[in-house]
Design an enzyme around this catalytic site. Structure first.
Site, PDB file in Angstrom:
ATOM      1  N   SER A   1       0.830  -1.205   0.000  1.00 46.22           N
ATOM      2  CA  SER A   1       0.000   0.000   0.000  1.00 46.22           C
ATOM      3  C   SER A   1       0.861   1.249   0.000  1.00 46.22           C
ATOM      4  O   SER A   1       1.965   1.264   0.555  1.00 46.22           O
ATOM      5  CB  SER A   1      -0.863  -0.043   1.264  1.00 46.22           C
ATOM      6  OG  SER A   1      -1.434   1.212   1.520  1.00 46.22           O
TER       7      SER A   1
ATOM      8  N   TYR B   1      -1.826  -1.887  11.230  1.00 42.92           N
ATOM      9  CA  TYR B   1      -2.144  -2.356   9.872  1.00 42.92           C
ATOM     10  C   TYR B   1      -1.068  -1.888   8.885  1.00 42.92           C
ATOM     11  O   TYR B   1      -0.501  -2.676   8.130  1.00 42.92           O
ATOM     12  CB  TYR B   1      -3.528  -1.835   9.435  1.00 42.92           C
ATOM     13  CG  TYR B   1      -3.702  -1.852   7.937  1.00 42.92           C
ATOM     14  CD1 TYR B   1      -3.964  -3.044   7.263  1.00 42.92           C
ATOM     15  CD2 TYR B   1      -3.549  -0.688   7.183  1.00 42.92           C
ATOM     16  CE1 TYR B   1      -4.071  -3.061   5.881  1.00 42.92           C
ATOM     17  CE2 TYR B   1      -3.658  -0.698   5.806  1.00 42.92           C
ATOM     18  CZ  TYR B   1      -3.917  -1.882   5.157  1.00 42.92           C
ATOM     19  OH  TYR B   1      -4.014  -1.899   3.789  1.00 42.92           O
TER      20      TYR B   1
ATOM     21  N   LYS C   1       2.129  -3.983   6.521  1.00 39.79           N
ATOM     22  CA  LYS C   1       2.497  -3.882   5.102  1.00 39.79           C
ATOM     23  C   LYS C   1       4.013  -3.687   4.978  1.00 39.79           C
ATOM     24  O   LYS C   1       4.682  -4.321   4.159  1.00 39.79           O
ATOM     25  CB  LYS C   1       1.756  -2.726   4.421  1.00 39.79           C
ATOM     26  CG  LYS C   1       0.268  -2.940   4.275  1.00 39.79           C
ATOM     27  CD  LYS C   1      -0.057  -4.045   3.273  1.00 39.79           C
ATOM     28  CE  LYS C   1      -1.537  -4.311   3.143  1.00 39.79           C
ATOM     29  NZ  LYS C   1      -1.870  -5.572   2.484  1.00 39.79           N
TER      30      LYS C   1
HETATM   31  C1  UD1 Z   1      -7.429   4.083   4.085  1.00 45.42           C
HETATM   32  C2  UD1 Z   1      -6.386   3.673   5.085  1.00 45.42           C
HETATM   33  C3  UD1 Z   1      -5.237   3.025   4.345  1.00 45.42           C
HETATM   34  C4  UD1 Z   1      -5.736   1.828   3.565  1.00 45.42           C
HETATM   35  C5  UD1 Z   1      -6.845   2.291   2.629  1.00 45.42           C
HETATM   36  C6  UD1 Z   1      -7.477   1.082   1.969  1.00 45.42           C
HETATM   37  C7  UD1 Z   1      -6.608   5.263   6.941  1.00 45.42           C
HETATM   38  C8  UD1 Z   1      -5.966   6.389   7.688  1.00 45.42           C
HETATM   39  N1  UD1 Z   1      -5.951   4.801   5.865  1.00 45.42           N
HETATM   40  O1  UD1 Z   1      -6.837   5.052   3.220  1.00 45.42           O
HETATM   41  O2  UD1 Z   1      -4.243   2.624   5.257  1.00 45.42           O
HETATM   42  O3  UD1 Z   1      -4.682   1.269   2.827  1.00 45.42           O
HETATM   43  O4  UD1 Z   1      -7.866   2.972   3.345  1.00 45.42           O
HETATM   44  O5  UD1 Z   1      -8.387   1.478   1.018  1.00 45.42           O
HETATM   45  O6  UD1 Z   1      -7.664   4.799   7.316  1.00 45.42           O
HETATM   46  N2  UD1 Z   1     -13.190  10.472   3.782  1.00 45.42           N
HETATM   47  C9  UD1 Z   1     -14.186  11.361   4.147  1.00 45.42           C
HETATM   48  N3  UD1 Z   1     -15.347  10.854   4.671  1.00 45.42           N
HETATM   49  C10 UD1 Z   1     -15.547   9.513   4.861  1.00 45.42           C
HETATM   50  C11 UD1 Z   1     -14.519   8.613   4.483  1.00 45.42           C
HETATM   51  C12 UD1 Z   1     -13.340   9.119   3.948  1.00 45.42           C
HETATM   52  O7  UD1 Z   1     -14.044  12.574   4.004  1.00 45.42           O
HETATM   53  O8  UD1 Z   1     -16.606   9.136   5.371  1.00 45.42           O
HETATM   54  C13 UD1 Z   1     -11.947  10.999   3.192  1.00 45.42           C
HETATM   55  C14 UD1 Z   1     -10.723  10.695   4.029  1.00 45.42           C
HETATM   56  O9  UD1 Z   1     -10.499  11.696   4.973  1.00 45.42           O
HETATM   57  C15 UD1 Z   1      -9.652  10.635   2.959  1.00 45.42           C
HETATM   58  C16 UD1 Z   1     -10.378  10.148   1.700  1.00 45.42           C
HETATM   59  O10 UD1 Z   1     -11.757  10.380   1.949  1.00 45.42           O
HETATM   60  O11 UD1 Z   1      -9.137  11.910   2.721  1.00 45.42           O
HETATM   61  C17 UD1 Z   1     -10.142   8.682   1.424  1.00 45.42           C
HETATM   62  O12 UD1 Z   1     -10.413   7.955   2.603  1.00 45.42           O
HETATM   63  P1  UD1 Z   1     -10.410   6.359   2.649  1.00 45.42           P
HETATM   64  O13 UD1 Z   1     -11.259   5.816   1.569  1.00 45.42           O
HETATM   65  O14 UD1 Z   1     -10.735   5.940   4.049  1.00 45.42           O
HETATM   66  O15 UD1 Z   1      -8.922   5.984   2.279  1.00 45.42           O
HETATM   67  P2  UD1 Z   1      -7.537   6.421   2.980  1.00 45.42           P
HETATM   68  O16 UD1 Z   1      -7.762   7.073   4.255  1.00 45.42           O
HETATM   69  O17 UD1 Z   1      -6.753   7.144   1.939  1.00 45.42           O
END
Ligand code: UD1
Length: 344
Positions: A126, A153, A157
């Site tokens: 990742s 987690y 990795k």
């Molecule tokens: C997350 C994990 C990462 C993992 C990946 C798998 C964390 C900190 N990181 O990445 O380790 O490999 O998922 O797919 O959890 N967001 C919102 N509202 C929401 C959900 C997400 O605003 O309800 C935003 C988050 O702040 C982020 C973006 O959307 O900026 C993507 O979020 P997400 O899909 O959870 O992925 P990551 O955080 O990048």
């Protein structure tokens, strides 16, 4: 003669899409999954798409005797190792569970490979290993420094990458390609397989589609005070089908070509989209209005990351070309199919 590939975690989100692409590329696939976070009926979905039912073994990779029985039963040449626990928050609460599951399962597979003549393993890593890259390191290349993981987690990795490196450097007669994914999203265009998170989704796209269909009342965009053009976080969202195809390229390379024993590739699109752009993109692509509001930053979130994918483009001969709107529509079609089928 068809080559046989073992896909661990093959009933999961990325594993199922990769199984489809492997079969369509002419490989035989054996899936191992303990179904801890997926369902056996995914195998039916795969069969409906490709017309071929992959072999399925419900086995926990921590049980090395049962895994060995699978190696005895099938002529496995290559392995794609997806199986892992993947909830970031849960890993903070239950670190031993994460270290035990995610490290042991890889070590068990690695240990059995030479004994049964399996030659190549693709490991699902990742972009989380890069932490928050500095501005001059964006888009991030494979040479960017690895940073201390923010969760157990993420640490699994990093450690698993090192386990593979150390094992191969010790002289084990296998090769590996490590793929560092950015943010996989979307679903197969058939809507027969897709992402099915347990409980309240943590990831953005499942939360978006569940809100759009009315399961969740409102999406919260975490943070509107980041140092980015529209103040929301930036990610490199990669279509799961494009990602699956990268595994086929990597498998062919590791099994059939003269290569270094361990190679690392970023797998993303090379473009960053903000959370707000994704929300607006979803509304544009589907015509569905999404209730959302800004909320405080989520702890542990990285401000902005997207990948430099030149190496994968050149060396693997692979690129992610699916337009964002098509990807977002595929996720929505999958969510609607779950509703039609009475699943969600
Ligand atoms: C997350 C994990 C990462 C993992 C990946 C798998 C964390 C900190 N990181 O990445 O380790 O490999 O998922 O797919 O959890 N967001 C919102 N509202 C929401 C959900 C997400 O605003 O309800 C935003 C988050 O702040 C982020 C973006 O959307 O900026 C993507 O979020 P997400 O899909 O959870 O992925 P990551 O955080 O990048």
């Amino acid at each position: 003669m068809k080559q046989t590939i073992l896909v661990t975690g093959g009933t999961g989100f990325i594993g199922s899409h990769t199984t489809v692409e492997l079969q369509q590329a002419g490989y035989d696939v054996v899936i191992i999954d303990n179904l801890s976070n997926s369902n056996a009926n995914v195998v039916d979905g795969i069969e409906k798409i490709t017309g071929i039912r992959p072999a399925f073994e419900q086995v926990d990779l921590n049980d090395i005797d049962k895994v060995e029985a699978v190696f005895k039963k099938y002529p496995i040449q290559g392995i794609i190792h997806f199986a892992a626990s993947k909830a970031v928050g849960e890993s903070v609460e239950k670190p031993l569970l994460y270290y035990r599951n995610n490290l042991n399962s890889l070590m068990n597979v690695l240990e059995l490979m030479p004994k049964y003549g399996a030659k190549g393993i693709i490991f699902s890593s990742s972009c989380t290993v890069y932490g928050q890259p500095t501005d001059e390191n964006l888009p991030v290349t494979e040479q960017a420094p690895i940073q201390k993981a923010l969760s157990p987690y993420g640490n699994t990795k990093q450690i698993n990458e090192e386990i593979i490196q150390d094992y191969i450097h010790s002289g084990a007669p296998i090769k590996s390609i490590i793929l560092r994914y950015f943010n996989p999203i979307g679903a197969h265009p058939s809507a027969l397989i897709g992402e099915l998170p347990n409980g309240v989704p943590m990831n953005l796209i499942p939360f978006v589609t569940q809100t759009a269909i009315g399961i969740r009342k409102q999406l919260k965009i975490f943070g509107n005070d980041y140092n980015t053009p529209d103040k929301t976080c930036i990610r490199d969202y990669i279509y799961v089908v494009d990602l699956a195809k990268a595994h086929v390229k990597a498998m062919t390379r590791v099994l059939d070509q003269e290569t270094d024993p361990v190679e690392v590739f970023n797998i993303g699109t090379g473009h960053g989209y903000s959370t707000l752009e994704i929300v607006e993109g979803f509304e544009r692509a589907t015509g569905v209005k999404l209730p959302w509001e800004y909320a405080p930053r989520r702890e542990g979130d990285i401000e902005a990351i997207w990948g430099n994918v030149d190496k994968a483009n050149k060396v693997l001969g692979w690129s992610a070309d699916t337009p964002l709107d098509d990807i977002l529509r595929s996720a929505w079609n999958w969510q609607k199919k779950l509703r039609e089928d009475g699943i969600q």
